[in-house]
Design an enzyme around this catalytic site. Structure first.
Site, short mmCIF file in Angstrom:
data_model
loop_
_atom_site.label_atom_id
_atom_site.label_comp_id
_atom_site.label_asym_id
_atom_site.label_seq_id
_atom_site.Cartn_x
_atom_site.Cartn_y
_atom_site.Cartn_z
N GLU B 60 41.48 34.98 61.63
CA GLU B 60 40.04 34.85 61.37
C GLU B 60 39.35 33.90 62.34
OE1 GLU B 60 42.28 35.16 59.02
OE2 GLU B 60 41.59 36.93 57.91
N HIS B 129 39.66 35.92 45.89
CA HIS B 129 38.98 37.08 46.46
C HIS B 129 37.70 37.42 45.71
CE1 HIS B 129 43.01 37.58 48.17
NE2 HIS B 129 42.49 38.40 49.06
#
Ligand SMILES: Cc1ncc(C[n+]2csc(CCOP(=O)(O)OP(=O)(O)O)c2C)c(N)n1
Ligand SMILES: [Mg+2]
Lengths: 327, 337
Positions: B60, B129
């Protein structure tokens, strides 16, 4: 007079020397200014001792190639073409500085010269270099990106992410690890799994090269090979430049983690003094010519500081200028 | 106008901007042939190829850094961060690099970068999440933060974000992708960043919200209306810069303020809205403001727990009805928030 040891023409060699001396003198003056209490903020991270890395690597680049620099970045900035006046002005926090006083020592860059910025976060330039590489690939411009970072940065996750992706995508990047043996006080040998940092390249299936960072011509030659590979679309290289910072990490660092003997040994290898001696002994130049060159640099430094000192401060009411493009 | 899903609106916005401007590229994990973890880039790889729709490693920091490096060298990238929860592993790139490089360089560069990501709970994805972390980014000068609630807004705002010369966090909501609505087809349809929208007019109460909670607020407003209370629902749409003028105008009209968000309750968007109202139009308030957020815990997995944690139309209605009985001098502080 001994046989010339170099394949480079005299002009190029003198220019390498001149650039190193500019950096040395810029930094010595910066140190003086800081010691005299004339610069505010964190003490600048001087690159005295590491001049051959900045100059050797950047001399292998074209003007439109990119670099990403570090917290120890004054040398990179100068070698990539920045003016001393605007750099000193930035150190003084003046409006006329490259960053209009918003950046300071750790963020000076002349973007127009292809310097995409120095960084206060260890290892943070590596991911950004990927983007510059992708952009070159997309535009087919055959430019090259050099990303500088210290030995300690190789222990950051960003280093791993960037090394891997650069190879997987064959990006035109030269990763230049300036191994000055320490990250602040910590010897890299105590905290790295591979004593030779260029060995890490093997894990990424890319060439890894270690070069004597006190020899500007050796650095230039090694960088050139990596640059040629990158420009030819053959992907990235990890170039480890073995060097030494003669001063502390910052001004308050009295170096309790290393011996004065070790420092003396490295001073014997001074990249600037030794190259000077070499140029003289090989008859490339004369004492008189070097004295003149030195004088010119002294004048450049003096003029740069005078420019900075006589420059206005930034306007306080404009402190939020440059946060957004609309400002 | 055509009926489109939020997902289709997002794909269409990117496709149109990529056709319009060759410098627009999409980079992220599984955004290529696969079409994105949420299916929000379906078809782009097929149309624009691997030069402009780039599948990355699961790295990321490298994705955000790539976006930044491209933005600094003449491209207009969209970097997709699969879940906003993953911003933890690339926060330095967002916080210290993307957001600050223009300022630190004294305006020498522009950063036309959109970080598209996806937030929110409601699918049983549990604590790592499901978060709504928009307040983190709204805190940071140098970023813009956009959170659309409808397909129309998603398209118009994403197109504006791509054309913007500043970094924009564009935060989608995972429960909205299949929602439908009218979406203009004009390729120059844009919604400016920094402009809120009154999604429902009302005279008794101002509800300020964003993203999926706007839909809950509208449902709650319908129920309140049946009980004789007309709520005005303001969708901030852009959290930074925040259209406080729209909030102020409404609060001055209604005298009552409720903020509703899905993020954590402490130091959230509601805290900012309430603080600004306190600073700028306190005198208009007839009632202490109410902040509604998720409960102060990680998002749980079990559906029954997750539902309990999130704001819902029922909870919004209950809080408002309870608070309306509360007055400044009441001894009953249970209802004061
Ligand atoms: C992420 C991060 N961690 C720690 C620091 C504090 N810090 C600044 S420079 C430095 C040492 C870096 O060593 P190295 O990368 O070898 O570069 P050098 O200073 O030796 O040139 C440290 C620990 C920082 N700026 N950023
Ligand atoms: Mg070091």
């Amino acid at each position: 007079m001994t046989e010339a040891s170099s394949s480079l023409d005299p002009q190029t060699r003198i220019s390498l020397y001149r650039q190193m001396l500019r950096i040395r003198k810029f930094e010595e003056k910066t140190h003086e200014l800081y010691k005299a209490g004339r610069l505010t903020g964190m003490s600048p991270h001087l690159c005295i001792g590491e001049e051959a890395s900045a100059v050797g690597v950047i001399s292998a680049l074209n003007p439109d190639d990119y670099i990403l620099s570090t917290h120890r970045g004054h040398g990179h900035c100068l070698a990539k073409g920045a003016e001393m006046g605007k750099m000193y002005a930035e150190l003084f926090g003046k409006e006329t500085g490259y960053c209009h006083g918003r950046g300071g020592s750790m963020h000076i860059a002349d973007v127009a010269k292809g310097n995409l910025g120095a960084n206060g976060i260890v290892g943070a330039g590596c991911p950004i270099a990927l983007g510059a590489g992708l952009s070159i690939q997309k535009r087919h411009t055959k430019q090259v990106v050099v990303c500088f970072f210290g030995d300690a940065a190789t222990n950051q996750g960003t280093f791993h992410e960037a090394m891997n992706m650069s190879k997987a995508f064959r990006l035109p990047i030269v990763w230049v690890c300036e191994n000055n043996l320490y990250g602040l006080s910590t010897p890299i040998e105590n905290v790295a799994a591979t004593p030779t940092l260029s060995d890490r390249a093997r894990g990424y299936n890319m060439p890894g090269v270690t070069v004597d960072g006190m020899d500007v011509e050796a650095v230039r030659a090694a960088a050139q090979e990596a640059v040629v590979r990158a420009r030819a679309g053959e992907g990235p290289t990890l170039l480890e430049v073995k060097t030494y910072r003669y001063f502390g990490h910052g001004a308050s660092d009295h170096r309790p983690y290393r011996t004065r003997e070790e420092e003396q040994d490295w001073w014997k290898r001074c990249p600037v003094a030794n190259f000077r001696r070499k140029l003289l002994s090989e008859g490339v130049t004369t004492e008189a010519d070097l004295a003149e060159l030195e004088q010119k640099i002294d004048a450049e430094v003096a003029a740069g500081i005078a420019f900075a000192e006589s420059s206005p401060d930034p306007e306080p009411e404009k402190s939020t200028l440059y946060v957004y493009t609309e400002d | 106008m055509a009926e489109k899903t939020y997902r289709e609106a997002i794909i269409e916005a990117m496709a149109e901007e990529m056709r319009r401007d060759e410098r627009v590229v999409l980079i992220g994990e599984d955004v290529g042939r696969f079409g994105g973890a949420m299916g929000a880039s379906k078809g782009l790889f097929q149309e624009f190829g691997s030069d402009r729709v780039i599948d990355t490693p699961i790295s990321e920091a490298a994705i955000i850094g790539s976006g930044l490096g491209m933005a600094l060298t003449g491209q207009r990238p969209i970097a997709e961060l699969m879940f906003i929860d993953f911003s933890g592993v690339c926060m330095d790139q967002i916080l210290n690099q993307v957001a600050k490089v223009r300022y630190m360089l004294g305006g020498q560069v522009k950063v036309p970068l959109v970080i598209r990501t996806q937030a929110g709970a409601g699918k049983g994805y549990a604590a790592q999440h499901s978060q709504s972390l928009e307040a983190w980014f709204t805190h940071v000068p140098g970023l813009k933060v956009v959170m659309p609630a409808t397909p129309r807004d998603a398209k118009g705002l994403l197109k504006s974000a791509i054309r913007d010369d500043n970094p924009v966090m564009f935060i989608e909501h995972k429960l909205l992708y299949n929602t439908k609505g009218e979406v203009p087809e004009d390729p120059d349809f844009l919604i400016p960043l920094g402009v809120a929208e009154v999604k429902r007019e009302g005279s008794d109460l101002t509800i300020v919200s964003h993203s999926r909670q706007v839909l809950n607020c509208l449902e709650a407003a319908g129920e309140l209306s049946r009980q004789g209370i007309e709520a005005e629902v303001i969708d901030l749409r852009t959290l930074r810069p925040m259209d406080f003028e729209a909030v102020k105008a409404s609060v001055e009209k209604t005298g009552r303020l409720v903020s509703v968000e899905e993020g954590y309750p402490q130091c959230g968007i509601g805290a900012e809205v309430v603080a600004r109202v306190a600073e700028h139009c306190m005198d208009s308030l007839d009632m202490p403001p109410i902040r509604i957020a998720s409960k102060d815990s990680p998002i749980p997995f079990a559906r029954i727990l997750e539902q309990e944690t999130l704001p819902s139309p029922r909870r919004i209605v209950e809080r408002i009805l309870a608070a309306r009985k509360w007055t400044r001098h009441s001894q009953d502080s249970r209802l004061a928030v």
